[in-house]
Design a protein around this motif. Structure first.
Motif, PDB file in Angstrom:
ATOM      1  N   ASN A  18     -10.048  15.818   9.196  1.00  0.00           N
ATOM      2  CA  ASN A  18      -9.747  14.391   9.300  1.00  0.00           C
ATOM      3  C   ASN A  18     -10.719  13.606   8.426  1.00  0.00           C
ATOM      4  N   PRO A  19     -10.235  12.959   7.369  1.00  0.00           N
ATOM      5  CA  PRO A  19     -11.158  12.275   6.449  1.00  0.00           C
ATOM      6  C   PRO A  19     -11.894  11.097   7.081  1.00  0.00           C
ATOM      7  N   LEU A  20     -11.424  10.620   8.234  1.00  0.00           N
ATOM      8  CA  LEU A  20     -12.130   9.536   8.914  1.00  0.00           C
ATOM      9  C   LEU A  20     -13.394  10.033   9.600  1.00  0.00           C
ATOM     10  N   TYR A  21     -13.436  11.328   9.912  1.00  0.00           N
ATOM     11  CA  TYR A  21     -14.574  11.884  10.643  1.00  0.00           C
ATOM     12  C   TYR A  21     -15.316  12.964   9.857  1.00  0.00           C
ATOM     13  N   GLN A  66      -3.289  12.083  14.884  1.00  0.00           N
ATOM     14  CA  GLN A  66      -4.256  11.768  13.847  1.00  0.00           C
ATOM     15  C   GLN A  66      -3.541  10.939  12.792  1.00  0.00           C
ATOM     16  N   GLU A  67      -4.129   9.817  12.472  1.00  0.00           N
ATOM     17  CA  GLU A  67      -3.499   8.960  11.466  1.00  0.00           C
ATOM     18  C   GLU A  67      -3.485   9.634  10.107  1.00  0.00           C
ATOM     19  N   TYR A  68      -4.574  10.339   9.784  1.00  0.00           N
ATOM     20  CA  TYR A  68      -4.678  11.080   8.532  1.00  0.00           C
ATOM     21  C   TYR A  68      -5.249  12.460   8.816  1.00  0.00           C
ATOM     22  N   ILE A 101      -0.026  13.224   6.164  1.00  0.00           N
ATOM     23  CA  ILE A 101      -0.494  14.605   6.037  1.00  0.00           C
ATOM     24  C   ILE A 101      -0.835  14.835   4.572  1.00  0.00           C
ATOM     25  N   TRP A 102      -2.095  15.083   4.301  1.00  0.00           N
ATOM     26  CA  TRP A 102      -2.573  15.235   2.932  1.00  0.00           C
ATOM     27  C   TRP A 102      -2.662  16.721   2.568  1.00  0.00           C
ATOM     28  N   GLY A 103      -2.807  16.966   1.262  1.00  0.00           N
ATOM     29  CA  GLY A 103      -3.065  18.329   0.793  1.00  0.00           C
ATOM     30  C   GLY A 103      -1.841  19.219   0.718  1.00  0.00           C
ATOM     31  N   ILE A 104      -0.672  18.638   0.400  1.00  0.00           N
ATOM     32  CA  ILE A 104       0.540  19.443   0.221  1.00  0.00           C
ATOM     33  C   ILE A 104       0.560  19.881  -1.236  1.00  0.00           C
ATOM     34  N   ASN A 105       0.182  21.125  -1.518  1.00  0.00           N
ATOM     35  CA  ASN A 105       0.106  21.591  -2.906  1.00  0.00           C
ATOM     36  C   ASN A 105       0.318  23.099  -2.980  1.00  0.00           C
ATOM     37  N   GLU A 106       0.322  23.618  -4.187  1.00  0.00           N
ATOM     38  CA  GLU A 106       0.643  25.028  -4.428  1.00  0.00           C
ATOM     39  C   GLU A 106      -0.421  25.982  -3.899  1.00  0.00           C
ATOM     40  N   ASP A 107      -1.586  25.468  -3.505  1.00  0.00           N
ATOM     41  CA  ASP A 107      -2.626  26.334  -2.948  1.00  0.00           C
ATOM     42  C   ASP A 107      -2.214  26.924  -1.601  1.00  0.00           C
ATOM     43  N   HIS A 108      -1.280  26.269  -0.912  1.00  0.00           N
ATOM     44  CA  HIS A 108      -0.929  26.670   0.448  1.00  0.00           C
ATOM     45  C   HIS A 108       0.504  27.172   0.581  1.00  0.00           C
ATOM     46  N   PHE A 109       1.245  27.228  -0.536  1.00  0.00           N
ATOM     47  CA  PHE A 109       2.641  27.645  -0.477  1.00  0.00           C
ATOM     48  C   PHE A 109       2.957  28.568  -1.642  1.00  0.00           C
ATOM     49  N   THR A 110       3.921  29.455  -1.427  1.00  0.00           N
ATOM     50  CA  THR A 110       4.426  30.306  -2.496  1.00  0.00           C
ATOM     51  C   THR A 110       5.924  30.101  -2.598  1.00  0.00           C
ATOM     52  N   GLY A 111       6.458  30.327  -3.781  1.00  0.00           N
ATOM     53  CA  GLY A 111       7.893  30.178  -3.972  1.00  0.00           C
ATOM     54  C   GLY A 111       8.305  28.718  -4.069  1.00  0.00           C
ATOM     55  N   THR A 112       9.565  28.467  -3.835  1.00  0.00           N
ATOM     56  CA  THR A 112      10.101  27.117  -3.999  1.00  0.00           C
ATOM     57  C   THR A 112      10.352  26.409  -2.676  1.00  0.00           C
ATOM     58  N   GLU A 113      10.218  27.117  -1.544  1.00  0.00           N
ATOM     59  CA  GLU A 113      10.416  26.503  -0.233  1.00  0.00           C
ATOM     60  C   GLU A 113       9.048  26.260   0.408  1.00  0.00           C
ATOM     61  N   TRP A 114       8.664  25.003   0.499  1.00  0.00           N
ATOM     62  CA  TRP A 114       7.379  24.636   1.086  1.00  0.00           C
ATOM     63  C   TRP A 114       7.629  24.138   2.507  1.00  0.00           C
ATOM     64  N   ASN A 115       7.395  24.995   3.494  1.00  0.00           N
ATOM     65  CA  ASN A 115       7.679  24.672   4.893  1.00  0.00           C
ATOM     66  C   ASN A 115       6.417  24.157   5.575  1.00  0.00           C
TER      67      ASN A 115
END
Length: 205
Positions: free
Chosen positions: A153-156, A143-145, A90-104
């Protein structure tokens, strides 16, 4: 000393902010998978990848909780295949999608090859002024990625037309049709079901 400084500058974490990445690992029947190792991957330097700093196994309820320094860029969650379960990232785990210190991250489904049927989308264009601008399949799927925020999906790319879906489920196909004559977009949602055989669906526009 210069070598140590150079290496430290390449560390892909900010070294100040601490976050916790949480996720639940389940199988295709929504049952927790215990003792499954999850790794956090982060790239740095010239195509280098750190995948050993942060790793943890899921508990009896399928939960993982990894406390770590916040990644400088985007981190990946990597789960290797084992016990017939297919690997996934699972790609794209960053601060653009989460707030605070708990990234669920939420629920991550792990599936086996014998649990899957193919769902294929085909196009039937009748109007030259119309085009398909987006496709989304809301289903339990393998999905593999894929990217966390969009299921891209970066494959498609944006127009993935072949999906590996869990057998025997109802799901929703969503797509958008743009009409260049009227400069309007129709958003369409179609309920579907798939059994043990592969399924084809034609989008006519």
């Amino acid at each position: 000393l210069s070598l140590i400084c150079f290496h430290s500058c390449d560390i892909p974490y900010d070294g100040n902010s601490i976050i916790t990445i949480n996720a639940k690992i389940v199988n295709g029947n929504n049952e927790p998978i215990a003792n499954k190792e999850v790794r956090i991957q982060n790239s740095y330097g010239d195509d280098n990848l750190d995948s050993n700093t942060y790793k943890k196994k899921s508990d009896a309820s399928g939960m993982i909780s990894i406390k770590m320094f916040e990644p400088k860029g985007s981190a990946n969650i990597s789960i290797e295949g084992a016990d017939d379960y297919l690997s996934t990232e699972i790609w794209g785990i960053n601060e653009d999608h989460f707030t605070g210190t708990e990234w669920n991250v939420g629920t991550i489904y792990l599936l086996k090859a014998n649990e899957l049927s193919l769902f294929t989308i085909q196009f039937n264009q009748l109007n030259a002024h119309k085009s398909v601008t987006s496709i989304q399949v809301d289903a339990i799927k393998y999905q593999e990625y894929y990217y966390f925020d969009s299921q891209y999906n970066p494959l498609y790319g944006n127009f993935q037309t072949v999906y590996q879906l869990k057998k025997n489920q109802t799901f929703t196909l969503k797509y958008s049709i743009f009409n260049s004559q009227t400069n309007s977009t129709d958003n369409i949602s179609i309920p579907l079901s798939i059994g043990t055989s592969d399924l084809n669906y034609t989008i006519t526009f």
